[in-house]
Design a protein around this motif. Sequence first.
Motif, PDB file in Angstrom:
ATOM      1  N   SER A 162      -9.379  -2.217   1.632  1.00 44.04           N
ATOM      2  CA  SER A 162      -9.119  -1.667   3.029  1.00 44.04           C
ATOM      3  C   SER A 162      -8.279  -2.849   3.421  1.00 44.04           C
ATOM      4  N   THR A 222       0.773  -1.122  -0.088  1.00 41.22           N
ATOM      5  CA  THR A 222      -0.146  -0.353   0.343  1.00 41.22           C
ATOM      6  C   THR A 222       1.217   1.535   0.222  1.00 41.22           C
ATOM      7  N   TRP A 249      -4.953   1.538   3.057  1.00 42.37           N
ATOM      8  CA  TRP A 249      -5.530   0.451   1.959  1.00 42.37           C
ATOM      9  C   TRP A 249      -4.677   1.241   0.748  1.00 42.37           C
ATOM     10  N   HIS A 299     -10.845   6.445   3.892  1.00 43.68           N
ATOM     11  CA  HIS A 299      -9.534   6.443   2.968  1.00 43.68           C
ATOM     12  C   HIS A 299      -8.888   7.805   3.424  1.00 43.68           C
ATOM     13  N   ARG A 339     -15.758  -0.696   4.126  1.00 47.41           N
ATOM     14  CA  ARG A 339     -15.199   0.116   3.923  1.00 47.41           C
ATOM     15  C   ARG A 339     -14.342   0.556   5.551  1.00 47.41           C
TER      16      ARG A 339
END
Length: 451
Positions: free
Chosen positions: A52, A20, A43, A223, A234
């Motif tokens: 995620s 990530t 994420w 995010h 999420r």
Amino acid sequence: LIGTAGHVDHGKSTLIQRLTGRDPDRWEEEKRRGLTIDLGFAWTTLGDIEASFVDVPGHERYLKNMLAGIEAIDVALFVVAADEGWMPQSEEHLAVLDLLGVDRGVVAVTKTDLVEEDLVELVAVETTEKLAGSSLDGAMVLPVSATTGRGMDELVNELADLASGVSPRDLGRPRLWVDRSFSAAGAGTVVTGSLLDGELAVDDPVIVYPQGLNARIRGIQSHEQPVERVGPGRRVALNLARLDRTEISRGDMVGLPGQWESSHRFLVSLQPARYVEELPSRGAYQLHMGSSAHGVTIVGSKGARALLQAERPIPMAVGDRFILRDTGRKLVVAGGRVLDPSPGATREALATSVDPDQPPDRIAATLLRIRGSDTLQRLAAHSGGGRPGDAIRAGRVAIDPARFDVLRTRAEKLVRQHHRRHPLRVGVPLATLASRLGLDQEAAEAVVESS
């Protein structure tokens, strides 16, 4: 939602950072010791999917923190280090995934740059054997190195493929188990968690369970991007108005008003962990559901069903999964699912059966058949939004047809007895009849009108 699992110091956080570009370790102590202590988050985009990541600690001392973040995941990223192979926490973390029914996952054999290729192959074979019979049986095992980049493209492709098959469940009944809460300058109280079962929007009124505190969503981020509305599956941060930071903490749940009810006594199915032969009923246990942890007692059991009594109420519905941990041995010993959040007497409750995989309407009908009568709101809360289709409705109360026939017969008998004893009186007061039948006046009136 992708979650890591595996033994301490096997490279879970390093792998997440390579995937990530974000370091999931948040605390200075974690960075100083090179050891994940609490939940970490990151994420990235896998193909066209924004994923995620939840990074969990691998040390047995921090298993409680691991359990606070693992239940909501859709895909497991199981990590085994090539220089150590399968270890005790590898086995316990696999047991947790197995008990939670996580059946989508990939295994990364990490640190392959530190050992000879023969040992990499041996660890991969051993890991495949260890997975046999678990929910991750048949999962792809990929040798990788976060240092050299070996196998990273293959790992990304496999994660993207697994993530593409995930459709987050949307029951229109959102809930967010809180795993972090803090105060942000100029914003006030903020909580974070993995959103499940429905969407939330700015200005929605919400309730903090089990306390029953009222709040309003002032702002939402996912995010690190502000959004007006967010759906299930999420990582989410909620800025809550009308709520002080001290009033909410890890283990609480945020949901919409009227959609959830809490219980401290409930019927469950119990499945022992892979390495447990027998589960003593007199043990000291801690139940982990969502991000919460509660001391529980096994009140009674019959076969694979058990009645649990928790120290404090827990918001729950039929089908909710949990992990049971022996606090004396500090070991995950079982898992299961909620079958009835509000069962009757012990013997009768253990004789009942509820299929948690049925649609919500069928679950509501089954609960009503067991209970005889209940409010529509409670049946919906306990069934995940279901409404019993064949119920006889009297205002806010639903009555099972078979139970309704019994009540009508009892009501007619009570009225006849009253007339014999008091022939000069007009009739039985409705309030008296309702009390004798164990109903509210609306339901009692419906019984009278049907006779």
